[in-house]
Design a protein around this motif. Structure first.
Motif, PDB file in Angstrom:
ATOM      1  N   ILE A  38      -1.733  51.134 -18.704  1.00  0.00           N
ATOM      2  CA  ILE A  38      -2.156  51.362 -17.324  1.00  0.00           C
ATOM      3  C   ILE A  38      -3.371  52.271 -17.358  1.00  0.00           C
ATOM      4  N   GLU A  39      -4.449  51.826 -16.739  1.00  0.00           N
ATOM      5  CA  GLU A  39      -5.680  52.613 -16.678  1.00  0.00           C
ATOM      6  C   GLU A  39      -5.928  53.041 -15.232  1.00  0.00           C
ATOM      7  N   LEU A  40      -6.284  54.285 -15.060  1.00  0.00           N
ATOM      8  CA  LEU A  40      -6.731  54.777 -13.765  1.00  0.00           C
ATOM      9  C   LEU A  40      -8.224  55.041 -13.875  1.00  0.00           C
ATOM     10  N   VAL A  41      -8.989  54.381 -13.036  1.00  0.00           N
ATOM     11  CA  VAL A  41     -10.444  54.445 -13.100  1.00  0.00           C
ATOM     12  C   VAL A  41     -10.963  54.945 -11.766  1.00  0.00           C
ATOM     13  N   THR A  42     -11.870  55.902 -11.802  1.00  0.00           N
ATOM     14  CA  THR A  42     -12.523  56.339 -10.577  1.00  0.00           C
ATOM     15  C   THR A  42     -13.950  55.816 -10.572  1.00  0.00           C
ATOM     16  N   LYS A  43     -14.366  55.376  -9.411  1.00  0.00           N
ATOM     17  CA  LYS A  43     -15.728  54.883  -9.258  1.00  0.00           C
ATOM     18  C   LYS A  43     -16.376  55.630  -8.113  1.00  0.00           C
ATOM     19  N   LYS A  44     -17.587  56.096  -8.364  1.00  0.00           N
ATOM     20  CA  LYS A  44     -18.334  56.773  -7.304  1.00  0.00           C
ATOM     21  C   LYS A  44     -18.813  55.744  -6.294  1.00  0.00           C
ATOM     22  N   ARG A  45     -18.694  56.121  -5.047  1.00  0.00           N
ATOM     23  CA  ARG A  45     -19.193  55.283  -3.971  1.00  0.00           C
ATOM     24  C   ARG A  45     -20.267  56.069  -3.243  1.00  0.00           C
ATOM     25  N   LEU A  46     -20.885  55.441  -2.287  1.00  0.00           N
ATOM     26  CA  LEU A  46     -21.907  56.118  -1.507  1.00  0.00           C
ATOM     27  C   LEU A  46     -21.319  57.368  -0.851  1.00  0.00           C
ATOM     28  N   VAL A  47     -20.083  57.226  -0.338  1.00  0.00           N
ATOM     29  CA  VAL A  47     -19.376  58.354   0.264  1.00  0.00           C
ATOM     30  C   VAL A  47     -18.033  58.477  -0.441  1.00  0.00           C
ATOM     31  N   GLY A  48     -17.838  59.498  -1.248  1.00  0.00           N
ATOM     32  CA  GLY A  48     -16.565  59.737  -1.915  1.00  0.00           C
ATOM     33  C   GLY A  48     -16.369  58.926  -3.179  1.00  0.00           C
ATOM     34  N   LYS A  49     -15.110  58.835  -3.587  1.00  0.00           N
ATOM     35  CA  LYS A  49     -14.752  58.115  -4.802  1.00  0.00           C
ATOM     36  C   LYS A  49     -13.649  57.113  -4.488  1.00  0.00           C
ATOM     37  N   LYS A  50     -13.517  56.125  -5.349  1.00  0.00           N
ATOM     38  CA  LYS A  50     -12.489  55.104  -5.212  1.00  0.00           C
ATOM     39  C   LYS A  50     -11.633  55.142  -6.469  1.00  0.00           C
ATOM     40  N   LEU A  51     -10.309  55.134  -6.325  1.00  0.00           N
ATOM     41  CA  LEU A  51      -9.390  55.136  -7.452  1.00  0.00           C
ATOM     42  C   LEU A  51      -8.833  53.730  -7.629  1.00  0.00           C
ATOM     43  N   ILE A  52      -8.935  53.205  -8.848  1.00  0.00           N
ATOM     44  CA  ILE A  52      -8.459  51.857  -9.157  1.00  0.00           C
ATOM     45  C   ILE A  52      -7.435  51.970 -10.274  1.00  0.00           C
TER      46      ILE A  52
END
Length: 65
Positions: A38-52
Motif C-alpha cells: 500500500i502506497e500513500l502518495v501526496t501530490k501538490k495541487r494549485l491549492v493544497g495537497k491531494k492524498l492518494i
C-alpha cells in the motif's frame, strides 16, 4: 476505495493505524488482507495537497476480477 473522514461513533478498533507526520490513516482489514503493498502518495495541487492511496496485489486464483 472509499474515504470516510467522519469517525464519531464508528468502531475503528479493527483498523490498522498508520501515522506519517501529522496524518493518520486507518487501513481496513479487508484491504490489508488482499493487498501486499500500500502506497500513500501526496501530490501538490494549485491549492493544497491531494492524498492518494494505491493498493497493489498479486493476481492469484482467489482473485475475482
Amino acid at each position: 476505495m472509499s474515504v470516510d473522514t467522519y469517525l464519531q461513533g464508528k468502531k475503528t478498533s479493527a483498523y490498522r493505524r498508520v501515522h506519517h507526520d501529522d496524518v493518520t490513516v486507518l487501513l481496513s482489514p479487508d484491504l490489508l488482507r488482499h493487498a501486499n503493498k500500500i502506497e500513500l502518495v501526496t501530490k501538490k495541487r494549485l491549492v493544497g495537497k491531494k492524498l492518494i492511496a494505491l493498493a497493489h496485489h498479486e493476481h492469484t486464483n482467489a482473485c475475482r476480477h
